[in-house]
Design a protein around this motif. Structure first.
Motif, mmCIF file in Angstrom:
data_model
loop_
_atom_site.group_PDB
_atom_site.id
_atom_site.type_symbol
_atom_site.label_atom_id
_atom_site.label_comp_id
_atom_site.label_asym_id
_atom_site.label_seq_id
_atom_site.Cartn_x
_atom_site.Cartn_y
_atom_site.Cartn_z
ATOM 1 N N SER A 1 -67.024 -5.819 41.711
ATOM 2 C CA SER A 1 -67.258 -4.578 40.970
ATOM 3 C C SER A 1 -67.950 -3.547 41.853
ATOM 4 O O SER A 1 -67.609 -2.358 41.844
ATOM 5 C CB SER A 1 -68.112 -4.856 39.726
ATOM 6 N N TYR B 1 -58.931 4.748 37.320
ATOM 7 C CA TYR B 1 -59.987 3.884 37.860
ATOM 8 C C TYR B 1 -61.209 4.655 38.331
ATOM 9 O O TYR B 1 -62.260 4.068 38.568
ATOM 10 C CB TYR B 1 -59.450 2.983 38.979
ATOM 11 N N HIS C 1 -66.805 0.454 29.653
ATOM 12 C CA HIS C 1 -65.982 1.503 30.261
ATOM 13 C C HIS C 1 -64.960 0.861 31.201
ATOM 14 O O HIS C 1 -65.315 0.040 32.047
ATOM 15 C CB HIS C 1 -66.851 2.485 31.036
ATOM 16 N N PRO C 2 -63.682 1.213 31.097
ATOM 17 C CA PRO C 2 -62.641 0.550 31.898
ATOM 18 C C PRO C 2 -62.519 1.039 33.337
ATOM 19 O O PRO C 2 -61.795 0.432 34.131
ATOM 20 C CB PRO C 2 -61.362 0.873 31.119
ATOM 21 N N ALA C 3 -63.194 2.130 33.694
ATOM 22 C CA ALA C 3 -63.073 2.657 35.064
ATOM 23 C C ALA C 3 -63.818 1.774 36.057
ATOM 24 O O ALA C 3 -64.793 1.104 35.712
ATOM 25 C CB ALA C 3 -63.616 4.081 35.128
ATOM 26 N N SER C 4 -63.355 1.798 37.302
ATOM 27 C CA SER C 4 -64.066 1.101 38.372
ATOM 28 C C SER C 4 -65.348 1.829 38.738
ATOM 29 O O SER C 4 -66.308 1.217 39.200
ATOM 30 C CB SER C 4 -63.178 0.988 39.618
ATOM 31 N N TYR D 1 -70.897 1.664 37.091
ATOM 32 C CA TYR D 1 -69.804 0.738 36.801
ATOM 33 C C TYR D 1 -70.321 -0.416 35.954
ATOM 34 O O TYR D 1 -71.473 -0.837 36.082
ATOM 35 C CB TYR D 1 -69.159 0.194 38.074
ATOM 36 N N GLY E 1 -64.757 -2.953 34.701
ATOM 37 C CA GLY E 1 -63.673 -2.244 35.365
ATOM 38 C C GLY E 1 -62.804 -3.161 36.205
ATOM 39 O O GLY E 1 -61.574 -3.044 36.202
ATOM 40 N N HIS F 1 -60.048 -4.910 34.341
ATOM 41 C CA HIS F 1 -58.870 -4.065 34.109
ATOM 42 C C HIS F 1 -58.027 -3.934 35.372
ATOM 43 O O HIS F 1 -56.798 -3.900 35.311
ATOM 44 C CB HIS F 1 -59.303 -2.685 33.607
#
Length: 344
Positions: free
Chosen positions: A152, A273, A289-292, A314, A319, A322
């Protein structure tokens, strides 16, 4: 034809991957290998202290979990070479135990019938490919069968380095990951072999730790070899971390320009991302939250035109789960190298 996935490990990453896959028609989890009791697995999937309840109906019967109208076989082997993936027609194994594996260990998944292996942690030696969405090439060669999605921290840090280096050029840099406590830390002071700091209580201390991410940055950006270092501070906060990145730029920059570049990147080439915020958020606002990486524009600082500090948030294990699912979908249900899939 859906991609048939075998999960090796059903801890934080494994359960996050399960949630991300649920309801998709192009990916199907057909087997889970986990040494824990199946009733404990079902309970921790249903009730999650960080993610909240999993509201979809799930049941267990004998050695199988039932969800979404499908039977998912549950296995209880300890090592990669013991799991007969070929009996379940597995295309891709997601190695989500959290253990740091070497190539010869991961190869055993392929020997047992899987076409590809995706590692959710950094590799301990050379593998076929390190894949960081938004940084490495989107196209993955079919000969790459053992793939790591890094960590991550690596995903968040590398994305920010990529945006800055492409737009302005980076001379050198360093970072500190202000990192959520992890499952392998203890709640009380207990001996930890090889790492005295890690023997201290996680919920009472800020614990300095080493990190693999600076090695990943030097691998991904060869011109920064020997010019980029980092560390992490494990803190008494659950789930969410941030990267505090400091870099010396090749040319003068302004904070407002930096922020607009990240806003543009998040809205286009690096969506979904990379995300952007101009709100005064704190760590709990990033949960689920799905973003990197969520770039925090309010934290951008510039000194003397060329010394830049930026902050990216993050979710630990969020993330990247995903990104793993996206990679599974990209790899597809079979590989010419591995041959046709064997259905159970």
């Amino acid at each position: 034809m859906s991609v048939r996935v075998g999960l090796m490990g059903f801890g934080r990453i494994g359960r996050n991957v399960f949630r991300a896959v649920y309801g998709r028609e192009d990916i199907e989890i057909v087997a889970i290998n986990e040494i824990a009791d199946i009733h404990a697995m079902e309970y921790l999937l249903r009730f999650d202290s960080l993610r909240g309840r999993f509201e979809q109906p799930i049941r267990i019967l004998d050695d199988a979990l039932y969800a979404g109208g499908k039977q998912i076989q549950v296995l209880h082997h300890r090592e990669p070479g013991e799991i007969p993936w070929y009996e379940h027609g597995v295309d891709v194994v997601v190695e989500a135990t959290g253990k740091y594996r070497a190539r010869h260990e991961l190869q055993k998944h392929l020997d047992q019938g899987a076409d590809r292996v995706i590692l959710s942690t950094p590799p301990t030696d050379d593998i076929d490919h390190l894949h960081i969405r938004g940084v490495t090439a989107d196209v993955i060669d079919r000969s790459n069968r053992i793939i790591s999605c890094g960590s991550s921290t690596a995903n968040a840090t590398a994305l920010m380095v990529k945006v800055l280096d492409d737009a302005f050029g980076i001379e050198e840099g360093s970072f500190t990951s202000v990192h959520a406590y992890t499952a392998d830390q203890s709640l009380t002071d207990v001996p930890s072999p090889g790492d005295l700091r890690r023997s201290r209580a996680a919920m009472q201390n800020i614990v300095p730790q080493t990190t693999w991410t600076d090695e990943a940055i030097e691998q991904l950006f060869p011109h920064l070899a020997g010019r980029f270092k980092g560390m992490k501070l494990n803190v008494p906060v659950p789930g969410v971390s941030c990267t505090d990145l400091t870099v010396q730029m090749k040319k003068p920059v302004e904070a407002s320009v930096i922020n607009e570049v990240f806003r543009s990147a998040a809205d286009s080439v690096h969506a979904p991302y990379l995300a952007f915020t101009d709100q005064p958020i704190v760590s709990s606002d990033i949960s689920d939250h799905p973003a990197s990486c969520v770039f925090d524009s309010l934290a951008t600082l510039v000194t003397d035109g060329v010394l830049l500090k930026v902050l990216g948030w993050y979710e630990q294990g969020g993330g990247i789960s995903h990104r793993i699912v996206e990679l599974v979908a990209q790899l597809g249900p079979k590989s010419p190298v591995g041959g046709e899939r064997k259905n159970s």
